[in-house]
Scaffold this active site. Structure first.
Site, PDB file in Angstrom:
ATOM      1  N   GLU A 170       0.808  -1.217   0.000  1.00  0.00           N
ATOM      2  CA  GLU A 170       0.000   0.000   0.000  1.00  0.00           C
ATOM      3  C   GLU A 170       0.844   1.272   0.000  1.00  0.00           C
ATOM      4  O   GLU A 170       0.344   2.354  -0.314  1.00  0.00           O
ATOM      5  CB  GLU A 170      -0.973  -0.042   1.185  1.00  0.00           C
ATOM      6  CG  GLU A 170      -2.258   0.663   0.849  1.00  0.00           C
ATOM      7  CD  GLU A 170      -3.267   0.595   1.967  1.00  0.00           C
ATOM      8  OE1 GLU A 170      -3.602  -0.526   2.382  1.00  0.00           O
ATOM      9  OE2 GLU A 170      -3.709   1.661   2.411  1.00  0.00           O
ATOM     10  N   ASP A 184      -4.363  -2.223   9.389  1.00  0.00           N
ATOM     11  CA  ASP A 184      -5.596  -2.435   8.628  1.00  0.00           C
ATOM     12  C   ASP A 184      -5.546  -3.733   7.832  1.00  0.00           C
ATOM     13  O   ASP A 184      -6.514  -4.495   7.779  1.00  0.00           O
ATOM     14  CB  ASP A 184      -5.827  -1.257   7.664  1.00  0.00           C
ATOM     15  CG  ASP A 184      -5.789   0.084   8.383  1.00  0.00           C
ATOM     16  OD1 ASP A 184      -5.829   0.087   9.623  1.00  0.00           O
ATOM     17  OD2 ASP A 184      -5.701   1.114   7.701  1.00  0.00           O
TER      18      ASP A 184
HETATM   19  C1  GLA Z   1      -4.624   4.491   9.017  1.00  0.00           C
HETATM   20  C2  GLA Z   1      -3.410   3.628   8.678  1.00  0.00           C
HETATM   21  C3  GLA Z   1      -3.106   2.676   9.844  1.00  0.00           C
HETATM   22  C4  GLA Z   1      -3.010   3.405  11.162  1.00  0.00           C
HETATM   23  C5  GLA Z   1      -4.211   4.329  11.364  1.00  0.00           C
HETATM   24  C6  GLA Z   1      -4.085   5.185  12.591  1.00  0.00           C
HETATM   25  O1  GLA Z   1      -5.762   3.696   9.102  1.00  0.00           O
HETATM   26  O2  GLA Z   1      -3.644   2.887   7.521  1.00  0.00           O
HETATM   27  O3  GLA Z   1      -1.925   1.964   9.545  1.00  0.00           O
HETATM   28  O4  GLA Z   1      -1.811   4.118  11.251  1.00  0.00           O
HETATM   29  O5  GLA Z   1      -4.416   5.175  10.242  1.00  0.00           O
HETATM   30  O6  GLA Z   1      -4.063   4.403  13.742  1.00  0.00           O
END
Ligand code: GLA
Length: 402
Positions: free
Chosen positions: A160, A171
């Protein structure tokens, strides 16, 4: 599988899909903006997912279309290096997955992909990572490659970075590895996922401000700046504590010192802005650890109190909240939620609130009437079910063959 999805595929590609892939969005319960600091987070997967109807192609092309209005059809040739579409184009998430499928796993077969997403876009529920995971799994599946889930989560997170946001790995890990009925502690370097059953009488309400924070667009700069600040702070504090350049990690600092000692050192070497960023990370690490213990002990009051403190820290120290998020948090708490906080990267997107079953209806009603309708008794927006709902802890990504 969904009938409309099947028909949309037929109309776009003039053929039948032969498999469906599903990758869920997530709601992070606590542990925000700490994954890229290498510290544990505590999310759960949602009942809402990205679904892909798939048919393999033998010409190496990836052809992708979607029901989402902002996602026009895109196509490109599969290869280990793929030139991105213009900045902010949704097709770059598909290309991100394709590059990883080829370069990390040797995938060699293209596919027609029709994408249907139930995860609200740019709402902090990880629609983009669910998309990357879903496409990556689709492309591996058509090449008959069976990937280890933990490795896949790490590969998807690396992949990503192609869109230019320097996200952490939370995520993708929860979208791949979640277990039904459970939240999970996710650790990094290397990725480890430990499921924790959500007590039967806990309800997590999610509410979407409707303020979009696009990870490959308007939110990218702020997000990346926060990450730089987090990295710079640990470097300076680690140096002051005499750690060698390669050893200056948050995990190392926290294993050797308590938060009070670290803050005392930080005060000597960080300016006010960095000091607040550093304090958020160090205190959030502690809250996350205690929140997991509270869930294991079914102590909803303690969990809710930690969620509230997390929100305050994200608002004041990390500066990623905003008036709409603060308003939803206040409404949920006012209606009897045990705790409420912004979830995801912030700067827009969603809140999550913890309630006991007897308070769910009053919390939902307070959010609906206080935020989603213009006037008391007015009409809610047509997509209210996806913007205000009770999260169901769901299983990770899956494949079904037709
Ligand atoms: C986004 C990023 C995650 C994380 C959150 C904050 O979702 O993709 O990796 O850093 O922000 O916790």
């Amino acid at each position: 599988m969904n009938r409309e999805h099947l028909e949309a595929f037929r109309e776009q590609f003039g053929s039948e899909p032969d498999r469906f892939i599903r990758a869920p969005g997530r709601v992070n319960l606590i542990g925000e903006h700490v994954d890229y600091a290498g510290l544990p987070v505590f999310p759960m997967a949602l009942q809402y997912a990205v679904h892909v109807a798939v048919r393999p192609r033998d010409d190496g092309l990836v052809c992708v279309a979607s029901s989402y209005p902002g996602y026009p059809p895109r196509e490109f040739q599969l290869g280990p290096e793929i030139e991105p579409f213009s900045d902010g184009d949704w097709g770059n998430y598909v290309k991100a997955a394709a590059v990883a499928a080829v370069s990390r796993y040797g995938a060699d077969r293209g596919a027609d992909l029709w994408i249907r997403s139930e995860v609200p876009v740019a709402a902090g529920l990880s629609s983009s990572s669910a998309l990357v995971v879903a496409v990556l799994k689709s492309l591996l599946d058509v090449s008959e490659i069976d990937a280890d889930p933990i490795e896949l989560a790490a590969v998807a997170a690396d992949a990503e970075q192609y869109v230019g946001t320097r996200g952490g790995g939370m995520d993708q890990a929860i979208s791949v590895c979640a277990s039904q009925g459970c939240a999970a502690r996710i650790e990094f370097e290397p990725v480890r996922v430990t499921p924790v059953p959500v007590p039967d009488d806990w309800r997590f309400v999610v509410a979407d401000t409707g303020v979009q924070a696009h990870k490959s667009g308007n939110a990218k700069e702020t997000y990346n700046r926060r990450r730089v600040a987090v990295e710079e702070s640990v470097e300076r504090v680690g140096e002051e504590l005499g750690l060698a350049a390669g050893d200056r990690s948050y995990a190392r600092l926290l294993s050797e010192h308590d938060a009070g000692e670290l803050m005392a050192v930080a005060q000597q070497v960080l300016d006010d802005r960095l000091l607040r960023r550093f304090r958020h990370v160090v205190t959030e690490a502690d809250r996350t650890r205690r929140a997991e213990a509270a869930m294991r002990e079914s102590d909803a009051v303690a969990f809710g109190t930690l969620m509230n403190a997390s929100h305050e820290s994200l608002r004041d120290d990390f500066e990623v909240s905003g008036p709409e998020l603060d308003r939803l948090v206040a409404l949920a708490r006012g209606a009897g939620a045990l705790g409420a906080r912004l979830t995801g990267a912030g700067m827009g997107g969603c809140i999550v609130a913890l309630c006991t079953p007897d308070r769910v209806d009053s919390v939902l009603e307070a959010l609906r009437d206080g935020y989603f309708v213009d006037s008391p008794g007015g009409e809610p927006p047509p997509d209210l079910d996806q913007r205000l709902f009770v999260a169901i802890p769901s299983a990770g990504a899956s494949v079904s063959r037709l």
